[in-house]
Write a protein that holds these residues in place. Structure first.
Motif, PDB file in Angstrom:
ATOM      1  N   VAL A   1      -6.082 -47.126  10.574  1.00 19.74           N
ATOM      2  CA  VAL A   1      -7.191 -46.173  10.645  1.00 19.74           C
ATOM      3  C   VAL A   1      -7.003 -45.395  11.940  1.00 19.74           C
ATOM      4  O   VAL A   1      -6.899 -45.990  13.012  1.00 19.74           O
ATOM      5  CB  VAL A   1      -8.555 -46.890  10.650  1.00 19.74           C
ATOM      6  N   GLN A   2      -6.947 -44.065  11.853  1.00 19.30           N
ATOM      7  CA  GLN A   2      -6.697 -43.272  13.049  1.00 19.30           C
ATOM      8  C   GLN A   2      -7.455 -41.946  12.967  1.00 19.30           C
ATOM      9  O   GLN A   2      -7.469 -41.287  11.926  1.00 19.30           O
ATOM     10  CB  GLN A   2      -5.200 -43.002  13.228  1.00 19.30           C
ATOM     11  N   ASP A   3      -8.129 -41.597  14.076  1.00 18.25           N
ATOM     12  CA  ASP A   3      -8.822 -40.314  14.207  1.00 18.25           C
ATOM     13  C   ASP A   3      -8.112 -39.466  15.249  1.00 18.25           C
ATOM     14  O   ASP A   3      -7.525 -39.993  16.196  1.00 18.25           O
ATOM     15  CB  ASP A   3     -10.273 -40.518  14.649  1.00 18.25           C
ATOM     16  N   TYR A   4      -8.224 -38.144  15.067  1.00 16.05           N
ATOM     17  CA  TYR A   4      -7.580 -37.209  15.981  1.00 16.05           C
ATOM     18  C   TYR A   4      -8.582 -36.153  16.462  1.00 16.05           C
ATOM     19  O   TYR A   4      -9.507 -35.769  15.742  1.00 16.05           O
ATOM     20  CB  TYR A   4      -6.420 -36.479  15.290  1.00 16.05           C
ATOM     21  N   TYR A   5      -8.373 -35.683  17.675  1.00 13.72           N
ATOM     22  CA  TYR A   5      -9.104 -34.520  18.176  1.00 13.72           C
ATOM     23  C   TYR A   5      -8.495 -33.255  17.559  1.00 13.72           C
ATOM     24  O   TYR A   5      -7.350 -33.287  17.051  1.00 13.72           O
ATOM     25  CB  TYR A   5      -9.004 -34.450  19.697  1.00 13.72           C
TER      26      TYR A   5
END
Length: 262
Positions: A90-94
Motif C-alpha cells: 500500500v503506497q501513497d504519493y504526493y
C-alpha cells in the motif's frame, strides 16, 4: 534436436500456453472517476481523480488512483477485490511524485514498518506493527524532533455525541417495513458506508444481502444520518469505511397474529 532440448521446448510451450490461458481468464480492468472526497462522479468531470482496478489474478490485483494531472496518487494491493482483502503493498504519493505513505499488509493487517513522509521527503512517522498490533511508534516533527505522546496513525470518523448517539440516531430513523410483517421477518443487517473527508455519509450498501425489505430499510436509515466529524489518517482528513449493525424485531403481537394465521 536431442531429447533434453525437446523436453525443454515442450515445457516452455506449455508454460506459454498456460500463461496465455490464465490471462484470457482475467477480467478486464475497471475504471471510474472520483471527486476530492473519493465519491464517484461521471467521466469527464473536471478535476476528477481516476481510479483503475488492475487484475493480476482472477480475484485480485491493484487499485491505482491518479491525480487529475495524471500523477499516481496511490496503489493498494488486493488478494480479493470482492472481499476487500488487502494483501501486499500500500503506497501513497504526493502530487510531486514523492512517497507520502508506505506499508505492507498481510491479510488486511499492517505488518512490519509503516512509514510516512512530509512533502519535502523527510521522515514523518516510523511505526512498527506485528499483524495489525502497534509494537512501537515514532512520530517526528518537520524539524526531525520526536513528538510525544505518540500520534495515532488513524482516527475514525466520530458521530456527534459518540456511539450511543449514533445508535439512537439510527433507531429514530429505522422503519420496520410493513410488507415484512407478512412473515414477521427479523434479523441483523450489517450496513457498510463511507464517511467522506467532508463528513458526509455516502455509498451506503449491504455487503451480504439477506431479506430485501429489511436491507432496504436499514440502508434508508443510514442514508438519513447527519454529518460525522471526518476521520483522519496521519492528521489529514480522508474518506473512511464504516460498518454498523441494525437489528430488526417483529412485535410480539405481530408474531402471535402470524402464528394464528391472521
Amino acid at each position: 534436436m536431442n531429447r533434453a532440448t525437446t523436453l525443454l521446448a515442450i515445457t516452455a510451450l506449455l508454460t506459454s500456453l498456460t500463461t496465455q490461458a490464465q490471462q484470457k481468464c482475467l477480467p478486464d480492468s475497471l475504471i471510474d472517476y472520483l471527486d476530492v472526497d473519493y465519491v464517484k462522479v461521471p467521466a469527464g468531470n473536471k478535476g476528477a481523480y481516476t481510479r483503475v482496478r488492475h487484475y493480476t489474478s482472477p480475484e485480485g490485483g491493484t487499485w491505482d488512483l491518479y491525480y487529475p494531472s495524471g500523477q499516481q496518487r496511490s496503489v493498494v494491493t488486493y488478494a480479493n477485490f470482492r472481499k476487500a482483502r488487502i494483501q501486499g503493498l500500500v503506497q501513497d504519493y504526493y502530487p510531486s511524485g514523492l512517497t507520502k505513505l508506505r506499508y505492507v499488509a498481510d491479510d488486511g493487517l499492517i505488518d512490519g514498518y509503516l512509514l510516512t513522509y512530509y512533502p519535502n521527503g523527510t521522515l514523518k512517522r516510523k511505526d512498527l506493527y506485528d499483524h495489525g498490533r502497534l509494537i512501537k511508534g515514532q512520530y517526528l516533527g518537520p524539524d526531525g524532533q520526536l513528538i510525544e505522546p505518540h500520534v495515532p496513525l488513524k482516527q475514525d470518523p466520530a458521530f456527534p455525541g459518540g456511539n450511543e448517539a449514533l445508535i439512537a440516531a439510527i433507531n429514530q430513523r429505522v422503519v420496520y417495513p410493513p410488507d415484512a410483517g407478512r412473515d414477521a421477518a427479523e434479523g441483523r443487517v450489517l450496513v457498510h458506508f463511507i464517511v467522506t473527508a467532508r463528513g458526509d455519509v455516502t455509498q451506503v450498501r449491504v455487503p451480504q444481502p439477506g431479506n430485501a425489505l429489511l436491507d432496504a430499510a436499514a440502508v434508508a436509515a443510514v442514508r438519513q444520518l447527519p454529518a460525522f466529524e471526518p476521520g483522519r489518517v496521519d492528521g489529514e482528513r480522508v474518506p473512511i469505511d464504516m460498518t454498523v449493525p441494525i437489528t430488526f424485531k417483529a412485535s410480539a403481537t405481530l408474531k402471535t397474529l402470524r402464528r394464528l394465521g391472521l
